[in-house]
Design a protein around this motif. Structure first.
Motif, mmCIF file in Angstrom:
data_model
loop_
_atom_site.group_PDB
_atom_site.id
_atom_site.type_symbol
_atom_site.label_atom_id
_atom_site.label_comp_id
_atom_site.label_asym_id
_atom_site.label_seq_id
_atom_site.Cartn_x
_atom_site.Cartn_y
_atom_site.Cartn_z
ATOM 1 N N TRP A 158 12.459 -16.518 7.678
ATOM 2 C CA TRP A 158 12.981 -15.016 7.639
ATOM 3 C C TRP A 158 12.482 -14.437 8.532
ATOM 4 C CZ3 TRP A 158 10.539 -17.572 3.182
ATOM 5 C CH2 TRP A 158 9.330 -17.081 3.198
ATOM 6 N N GLN A 192 6.691 -10.773 11.407
ATOM 7 C CA GLN A 192 7.239 -10.750 9.645
ATOM 8 C C GLN A 192 7.913 -9.295 9.369
ATOM 9 O OE1 GLN A 192 4.579 -12.396 6.587
ATOM 10 N NE2 GLN A 192 3.075 -12.578 8.074
ATOM 11 N N VAL A 194 8.056 -6.771 7.527
ATOM 12 C CA VAL A 194 7.319 -6.095 6.414
ATOM 13 C C VAL A 194 7.998 -4.853 5.688
ATOM 14 C CG1 VAL A 194 5.150 -4.756 5.856
ATOM 15 C CG2 VAL A 194 5.036 -6.554 7.540
ATOM 16 N N TYR A 197 9.940 -6.616 3.042
ATOM 17 C CA TYR A 197 9.024 -7.070 2.075
ATOM 18 C C TYR A 197 8.640 -5.700 0.911
ATOM 19 C CZ TYR A 197 7.615 -11.067 4.767
ATOM 20 O OH TYR A 197 7.557 -12.323 5.590
ATOM 21 N N GLU A 198 8.467 -4.599 1.696
ATOM 22 C CA GLU A 198 8.259 -3.131 1.094
ATOM 23 C C GLU A 198 9.279 -2.783 0.158
ATOM 24 O OE1 GLU A 198 6.303 1.052 1.365
ATOM 25 O OE2 GLU A 198 5.834 -0.758 2.826
ATOM 26 N N TRP A 201 9.787 -5.180 -2.753
ATOM 27 C CA TRP A 201 8.855 -4.806 -4.120
ATOM 28 C C TRP A 201 9.070 -3.512 -4.545
ATOM 29 C CZ3 TRP A 201 5.159 -7.215 -6.190
ATOM 30 C CH2 TRP A 201 4.211 -6.350 -6.771
ATOM 31 N N GLY A 233 0.996 -3.808 -3.864
ATOM 32 C CA GLY A 233 2.037 -4.398 -2.828
ATOM 33 C C GLY A 233 1.686 -3.917 -1.551
ATOM 34 N N PHE A 237 0.791 -5.639 2.372
ATOM 35 C CA PHE A 237 1.668 -5.258 3.512
ATOM 36 C C PHE A 237 0.910 -4.655 4.789
ATOM 37 C CE2 PHE A 237 4.878 -4.298 -0.171
ATOM 38 C CZ PHE A 237 4.966 -5.761 -0.387
#
Length: 394
Positions: A158, A192, A194, A197-198, A201, A233, A237
């Motif tokens: 990803w 990545q 991020v 991700y956040e 999360w 989290g 990050f």
């Protein structure tokens, strides 16, 4: 570009125009997230039977201060850039916000508002946490359109590829430069995502709070879980981000430190307070059970001895009648007795022998008073016992 997912976007705009007015997608997503978040909070207030208008007033004030706080926080920790260009400080349209600054000033404004309007700050904070998370889920995608909030180089399915020319040079690390990819004559860094991700999360935290909000043990629990969970989290990050704000003179990210502090403070607090509330609930249940057992025992005894209450009343009446009878007898007996301290020399009893006079003078004088006191004391004890029995029966 997301080559591992076969997703390639030929054109990702930063802004768009309507009637000659330019709107950044970052700002639009932040606004949409804020509006949806406020809607969720008002629905939660309605579910709790609270005044939705007051919540709306609180959120509008808090939102205004959070925008100012997030901007000031970002400028303070990017002063090396802004001190040479002070006009850019007021340029709110091109990004440059720090979430923790907005969170701090926004909740400070909300606390003052709650104090003035006599609302429960912790209850408001629980409801507001849901709206904040929804706003973050949506608002974080503004970083995607701004080409920011990405991590170090990664060779993952990803992983995201961004043209080098689209990002600030200070956010490109040495590893990224060493791993540059050239595709169709354009140089890309592979990093990545991020921001993704956040966003995911925050979605997880929102679902968690929605699931436990009906089972919370005390006001402020959801808010503290949010702070601890988000801090956990965000710590990871920030660890992998390259565009983080650092403490002046160091390479330590300020958001990294704040995230660690939030988790270390609020996670133990949530656990300890929850355990204490559960223990108090167990103690209350044990006391209630003990009281009910005693009441049931008394009720059982009453059924086994149906005449017990009548016997107690009869005894009380008998004692009362005995007391009255004794008191009456004492009065009659005292009426028969000659008065003490009689002046025998001038009375009609001067003819009574001297020995008789001495016997009358030495007769007891406190027997009646002592008997009355004993009766009253016995009556108080009996009444107290009867009151206690009635309480147990109830």
């Amino acid at each position: 570009r997301f080559p591992g997912l076969d997703l390639i976007f030929d054109y990702v705009p930063r802004s768009f125009e309507i009637f000659g007015m330019e709107f950044t997608i970052y700002g639009v997503l932040i606004a949409i997230g804020a509006l949806l978040g406020m809607g969720l909070v008002t629905l939660e207030a309605k579910r709790n039977g609270e005044d939705q208008n007051r919540y709306l007033d609180m959120m509008l004030i808090s939102l205004l201060f959070s925008v100012v706080g997030s901007r000031l926080f970002y400028v303070a920790f990017s002063w090396e850039f802004y001190k040479e260009n002070l006009n850019a400080v007021l340029d709110f349209r091109n990004g440059g916000y720090a979430f923790y600054g907005g969170l701090l000033l926004g909740f400070l404004a909300a606390a003052i508002f709650c104090r003035i309007t006599k609302m429960s700050f912790w209850q408001c904070a629980d409801s507001a946490s849901l709206g904040i998370l929804l706003g973050q889920i949506i608002g974080r995608w503004g970083n995607f359109f701004n080409r920011e909030s990405f991590g170090e180089y990664a060779d993952l399915p990803w992983a995201m590829q961004i043209p080098v020319s689209a990002v600030r040079s200070g956010e490109v690390s040495g590893t990224m430069r060493d791993k540059l990819l050239t595709i169709n004559g354009i140089s890309y860094i592979q990093v990545q995502p991020v921001f993704l991700y956040e966003s995911l999360w925050c979605l997880f935290l929102l679902l968690l709070l929605l699931a436990i909000r009906r089972k919370k043990k005390y006001e402020g629990e959801l808010f503290m879980i949010y702070l601890a969970g988000y801090g956990l989290g965000r710590f990871f990050f920030e660890w992998i981000r390259t565009d983080k704000l650092c403490i002046p003179g160091t390479k330590i990210g300020i958001s990294l430190v704040i995230s660690a502090v939030l988790f270390v403070i609020f996670m133990p607090t949530v656990i300890v307070r929850r355990v204490m509330v559960q223990k108090r609930a167990i103690i209350r249940r044990q006391r209630r059970k003990r009281f009910l057992d005693e009441a049931e025992k008394e009720s059982r005894n009453k059924k086994d001895n149906p005449d017990m209450e009548a016997v107690v009343k009869t005894e009380e009446e008998a004692r009362t009648e005995d007391g009255k009878q004794v008191e009456s007898d004492e009065k009659q007996e005292n009426m028969k007795k000659p008065e003490q301290n009689v002046n025998w020399e001038n009375s009609e009893y001067t003819h009574i022998p001297e020995q008789w006079k001495q016997d009358v003078g030495n007769s007891p004088t406190n027997s009646k008073e002592e008997l009355i006191q004993k009766i009253e004391s016995a009556r108080e004890v009996l009444n107290k016992s009867l009151d206690e029995k009635k309480q147990y029966d109830e």
